[in-house]
Motif scaffolding. Structure first.
Motif, PDB file in Angstrom:
ATOM      1  N   ILE A  77     -14.382  27.186   6.984  1.00 47.83           N
ATOM      2  CA  ILE A  77     -14.458  25.785   7.155  1.00 47.83           C
ATOM      3  C   ILE A  77     -13.514  24.909   6.295  1.00 47.83           C
ATOM      4  CG2 ILE A  77     -15.979  23.770   6.508  1.00 47.83           C
ATOM      5  CD1 ILE A  77     -18.267  25.355   7.019  1.00 47.83           C
ATOM      6  N   PHE A  78     -12.715  23.933   7.029  1.00 49.80           N
ATOM      7  CA  PHE A  78     -11.682  23.191   6.263  1.00 49.80           C
ATOM      8  C   PHE A  78     -12.043  21.590   6.555  1.00 49.80           C
ATOM      9  CE2 PHE A  78      -9.825  27.409   7.745  1.00 49.80           C
ATOM     10  CZ  PHE A  78      -9.053  27.204   6.883  1.00 49.80           C
ATOM     11  N   ASN A  79     -12.280  20.941   5.301  1.00 46.27           N
ATOM     12  CA  ASN A  79     -12.626  19.697   5.444  1.00 46.27           C
ATOM     13  C   ASN A  79     -11.446  18.733   5.177  1.00 46.27           C
ATOM     14  OD1 ASN A  79     -15.647  19.853   5.592  1.00 46.27           O
ATOM     15  ND2 ASN A  79     -15.412  20.787   3.581  1.00 46.27           N
ATOM     16  N   GLY A  80     -11.427  17.701   5.832  1.00 45.56           N
ATOM     17  CA  GLY A  80     -10.510  16.565   5.917  1.00 45.56           C
ATOM     18  C   GLY A  80     -10.821  15.302   5.145  1.00 45.56           C
ATOM     19  N   PRO A  81     -10.228  14.312   5.471  1.00 45.19           N
ATOM     20  CA  PRO A  81     -10.678  13.110   5.026  1.00 45.19           C
ATOM     21  C   PRO A  81     -12.105  12.492   5.689  1.00 45.19           C
ATOM     22  CG  PRO A  81      -8.677  12.771   6.460  1.00 45.19           C
ATOM     23  CD  PRO A  81      -8.984  14.376   6.290  1.00 45.19           C
ATOM     24  N   HIS A  82     -12.683  11.696   4.990  1.00 40.54           N
ATOM     25  CA  HIS A  82     -13.992  11.318   5.570  1.00 40.54           C
ATOM     26  C   HIS A  82     -14.227   9.900   4.780  1.00 40.54           C
ATOM     27  CE1 HIS A  82     -16.441  12.362   1.917  1.00 40.54           C
ATOM     28  NE2 HIS A  82     -15.410  13.401   1.892  1.00 40.54           N
ATOM     29  N   THR A  83     -15.149   9.001   5.593  1.00 41.20           N
ATOM     30  CA  THR A  83     -15.411   7.842   5.072  1.00 41.20           C
ATOM     31  C   THR A  83     -16.708   7.177   5.573  1.00 41.20           C
ATOM     32  OG1 THR A  83     -14.659   5.621   4.175  1.00 41.20           O
ATOM     33  CG2 THR A  83     -13.789   6.468   6.554  1.00 41.20           C
ATOM     34  N   HIS A 176     -11.823  -1.325  16.485  1.00 41.19           N
ATOM     35  CA  HIS A 176     -10.874  -0.622  15.569  1.00 41.19           C
ATOM     36  C   HIS A 176     -10.120  -1.489  14.662  1.00 41.19           C
ATOM     37  CE1 HIS A 176     -10.321   3.684  17.493  1.00 41.19           C
ATOM     38  NE2 HIS A 176     -11.566   3.278  17.401  1.00 41.19           N
ATOM     39  N   PRO A 177      -9.453  -2.586  15.070  1.00 35.33           N
ATOM     40  CA  PRO A 177      -8.786  -3.621  14.179  1.00 35.33           C
ATOM     41  C   PRO A 177      -9.723  -4.061  12.993  1.00 35.33           C
ATOM     42  CG  PRO A 177      -8.455  -4.185  16.459  1.00 35.33           C
ATOM     43  CD  PRO A 177      -9.657  -3.104  16.459  1.00 35.33           C
ATOM     44  N   LYS A 178     -11.090  -4.239  13.120  1.00 36.64           N
ATOM     45  CA  LYS A 178     -11.983  -4.915  11.989  1.00 36.64           C
ATOM     46  C   LYS A 178     -12.184  -3.440  11.149  1.00 36.64           C
ATOM     47  CE  LYS A 178     -14.233  -7.578   9.584  1.00 36.64           C
ATOM     48  NZ  LYS A 178     -13.906  -8.775   8.878  1.00 36.64           N
ATOM     49  N   ILE A 179     -12.477  -2.538  11.642  1.00 40.10           N
ATOM     50  CA  ILE A 179     -12.771  -1.227  10.735  1.00 40.10           C
ATOM     51  C   ILE A 179     -11.536  -0.703  10.135  1.00 40.10           C
ATOM     52  CG2 ILE A 179     -13.101   1.403  10.947  1.00 40.10           C
ATOM     53  CD1 ILE A 179     -14.592   0.756  13.663  1.00 40.10           C
ATOM     54  N   ILE A 180     -10.257  -0.616  10.764  1.00 37.62           N
ATOM     55  CA  ILE A 180      -9.082  -0.471   9.729  1.00 37.62           C
ATOM     56  C   ILE A 180      -8.746  -1.585   8.792  1.00 37.62           C
ATOM     57  CG2 ILE A 180      -6.611  -0.554  10.060  1.00 37.62           C
ATOM     58  CD1 ILE A 180      -6.952   0.855  12.698  1.00 37.62           C
ATOM     59  N   GLU A 181      -9.142  -2.724   9.149  1.00 41.94           N
ATOM     60  CA  GLU A 181      -8.845  -3.733   8.181  1.00 41.94           C
ATOM     61  C   GLU A 181      -9.635  -3.596   7.020  1.00 41.94           C
ATOM     62  OE1 GLU A 181      -9.837  -8.676   7.716  1.00 41.94           O
ATOM     63  OE2 GLU A 181      -9.720  -7.561   9.713  1.00 41.94           O
ATOM     64  N   GLU A 182     -10.903  -3.274   7.054  1.00 42.66           N
ATOM     65  CA  GLU A 182     -11.957  -3.058   6.169  1.00 42.66           C
ATOM     66  C   GLU A 182     -11.821  -2.181   5.439  1.00 42.66           C
ATOM     67  OE1 GLU A 182     -14.221  -5.401   4.891  1.00 42.66           O
ATOM     68  OE2 GLU A 182     -13.748  -6.770   6.421  1.00 42.66           O
ATOM     69  N   LEU A 183     -11.423  -0.720   5.920  1.00 45.85           N
ATOM     70  CA  LEU A 183     -11.136   0.321   5.162  1.00 45.85           C
ATOM     71  C   LEU A 183      -9.695   0.230   4.331  1.00 45.85           C
ATOM     72  CD1 LEU A 183     -11.778   3.066   7.847  1.00 45.85           C
ATOM     73  CD2 LEU A 183     -13.069   2.637   5.968  1.00 45.85           C
ATOM     74  N   LYS A 184      -9.172  -0.429   4.948  1.00 45.40           N
ATOM     75  CA  LYS A 184      -7.582  -0.725   3.880  1.00 45.40           C
ATOM     76  C   LYS A 184      -8.047  -1.343   2.784  1.00 45.40           C
ATOM     77  CE  LYS A 184      -3.855  -0.699   7.292  1.00 45.40           C
ATOM     78  NZ  LYS A 184      -2.948  -1.437   8.082  1.00 45.40           N
ATOM     79  N   LYS A 185      -9.077  -2.206   2.691  1.00 47.88           N
ATOM     80  CA  LYS A 185      -9.306  -3.074   1.376  1.00 47.88           C
ATOM     81  C   LYS A 185      -9.901  -2.395   0.331  1.00 47.88           C
ATOM     82  CE  LYS A 185     -10.766  -7.049   4.186  1.00 47.88           C
ATOM     83  NZ  LYS A 185     -11.830  -8.294   4.390  1.00 47.88           N
ATOM     84  N   ARG A 186     -10.469  -1.047   0.836  1.00 46.89           N
ATOM     85  CA  ARG A 186     -11.185  -0.102  -0.158  1.00 46.89           C
ATOM     86  C   ARG A 186     -10.287   0.838  -0.856  1.00 46.89           C
ATOM     87  NH1 ARG A 186     -14.451  -2.495   2.819  1.00 46.89           N
ATOM     88  NH2 ARG A 186     -16.552  -2.586   2.529  1.00 46.89           N
ATOM     89  N   ASP A 187     -10.637   1.102  -2.075  1.00 44.13           N
ATOM     90  CA  ASP A 187      -9.950   1.860  -3.284  1.00 44.13           C
ATOM     91  C   ASP A 187     -10.453   3.448  -2.658  1.00 44.13           C
ATOM     92  OD1 ASP A 187      -8.289   2.836  -4.896  1.00 44.13           O
ATOM     93  OD2 ASP A 187      -9.436   2.554  -6.631  1.00 44.13           O
ATOM     94  N   ASN A 188     -10.152   3.868  -1.581  1.00 40.50           N
ATOM     95  CA  ASN A 188     -10.655   4.911  -1.302  1.00 40.50           C
ATOM     96  C   ASN A 188      -9.602   5.822  -0.348  1.00 40.50           C
ATOM     97  OD1 ASN A 188     -12.114   6.830   0.442  1.00 40.50           O
ATOM     98  ND2 ASN A 188     -13.845   5.689   0.627  1.00 40.50           N
ATOM     99  N   GLY A 190      -9.791   8.846   1.082  1.00 42.54           N
ATOM    100  CA  GLY A 190     -10.405   9.213   2.507  1.00 42.54           C
ATOM    101  C   GLY A 190     -10.343   8.269   3.381  1.00 42.54           C
ATOM    102  N   GLY A 191     -10.563   7.078   3.162  1.00 43.29           N
ATOM    103  CA  GLY A 191     -10.781   6.121   3.954  1.00 43.29           C
ATOM    104  C   GLY A 191      -9.294   5.445   4.551  1.00 43.29           C
ATOM    105  N   HIS A 192      -8.385   5.509   3.782  1.00 47.04           N
ATOM    106  CA  HIS A 192      -7.046   5.304   4.012  1.00 47.04           C
ATOM    107  C   HIS A 192      -6.464   6.325   4.950  1.00 47.04           C
ATOM    108  CE1 HIS A 192      -6.530   2.613   0.182  1.00 47.04           C
ATOM    109  NE2 HIS A 192      -7.201   1.996   1.120  1.00 47.04           N
ATOM    110  N   ALA A 193      -6.708   7.573   4.929  1.00 46.80           N
ATOM    111  CA  ALA A 193      -6.383   8.571   5.510  1.00 46.80           C
ATOM    112  C   ALA A 193      -7.099   8.596   6.889  1.00 46.80           C
ATOM    113  CB  ALA A 193      -6.615  10.185   4.911  1.00 46.80           C
ATOM    114  N   ILE A 194      -8.407   8.144   6.919  1.00 44.54           N
ATOM    115  CA  ILE A 194      -9.051   7.952   8.207  1.00 44.54           C
ATOM    116  C   ILE A 194      -8.262   6.907   9.041  1.00 44.54           C
ATOM    117  CG2 ILE A 194     -11.080   7.135   9.313  1.00 44.54           C
ATOM    118  CD1 ILE A 194     -11.250  10.018   8.637  1.00 44.54           C
ATOM    119  N   VAL A 195      -7.763   5.700   8.211  1.00 48.69           N
ATOM    120  CA  VAL A 195      -7.060   4.680   9.072  1.00 48.69           C
ATOM    121  C   VAL A 195      -6.017   5.225   9.721  1.00 48.69           C
ATOM    122  CG1 VAL A 195      -5.673   2.661   8.399  1.00 48.69           C
ATOM    123  CG2 VAL A 195      -8.009   2.970   7.781  1.00 48.69           C
TER     124      VAL A 195
END
Length: 207
Positions: A77-83, A176-188, A190-195
């Motif tokens: 199993i290989f795990n990548g980014p998640h959020t 997607h635009p709103k999801i991406i906008e909100e994930l970019k705000k977070r110090d995360n 995994g979230g940035h990699a998902i973006v």
């Protein structure tokens, strides 16, 4: 693993790149009927016939290797980014969810001889030392230090099946635009990699 059709990634080149960049995986087999897992680097390589394989090693103190049976299937199993994805970011009411990337590989394991194991170890160290300011090489280590290699078992896995799940809010493209906008705000991280993965996926669809 269970993967809804719209989350499957069947682009083998992209999946291989993912494995190379997320090679710290989980090796799973069975010990006396109980699943056993070890977290280790599992590197994508090729055998003498040019077929894709995974190579790795574990400590002899780990009982898992004693149950390495030739031609017995194992799971990697290989795990990548998640959020977490909040449904407050959707235009319409819905439940929240989780976006992630993961790859499962099924294959047949065989134990390497010492020569093959040393070749794999050199490749492993060279790969991760590449960006070091003062890279080390196994060639430069003393015989006394290299004696520790006697305490490990090397193996390779003949790949039989690859399952890749890229859950990136497919089917909610309007959000997607709103999801991406909100994930970019977070110090995360995994979230940035998902973006990045969501943007990449969108670009591929529009080409």
């Amino acid at each position: 693993m269970y993967i809804p059709q719209h989350y499957k990634n069947e682009n083998l080149k992209e999946v291989k790149e993912f494995i190379i960049n997320n090679s710290f995986g989980i090796l799973i087999n069975s010990i006396k009927g109980k699943p056993w897992a070890t977290h280790i680097p599992l590197e994508l390589d090729k055998d003498s016939n040019g077929n894709d394989i995974l190579v790795g090693h574990i400590a002899k103190a780990n009982p898992q290797w004693k149950y390495f049976i030739e031609n017995k299937e194992v799971l990697c199993i290989f795990n990548g980014p998640h959020t977490y994805v909040s449904s407050s970011w959707y235009a319409k009411e819905e439940v929240p969810t989780w976006n992630y990337i993961a790859v499962h590989i099924y294959g047949l394991l065989k134990i390497q001889d010492e020569k093959a194991m040393m070749t794999s170890l050199h490749k492993l160290v060279d790969k991760y030392e590449r960006k070091s300011e003062n890279p080390i090489s196994l060639n430069n280590l003393s015989k006394n230090t290299l004696r520790q290699i006697k305490g490990i078992i090397g193996f390779e896995i003949e790949i039989k099946e690859i399952q890749a799940a890229y859950k990136l809010s497919q089917g909610r493209e309007q959000d997607h635009p709103k999801i991406i906008e909100e994930l970019k705000k977070r110090d995360n991280g995994g979230g940035h990699a998902i973006v990045e993965a969501m943007i990449k996926s969108t670009i591929k669809k529009t080409k």
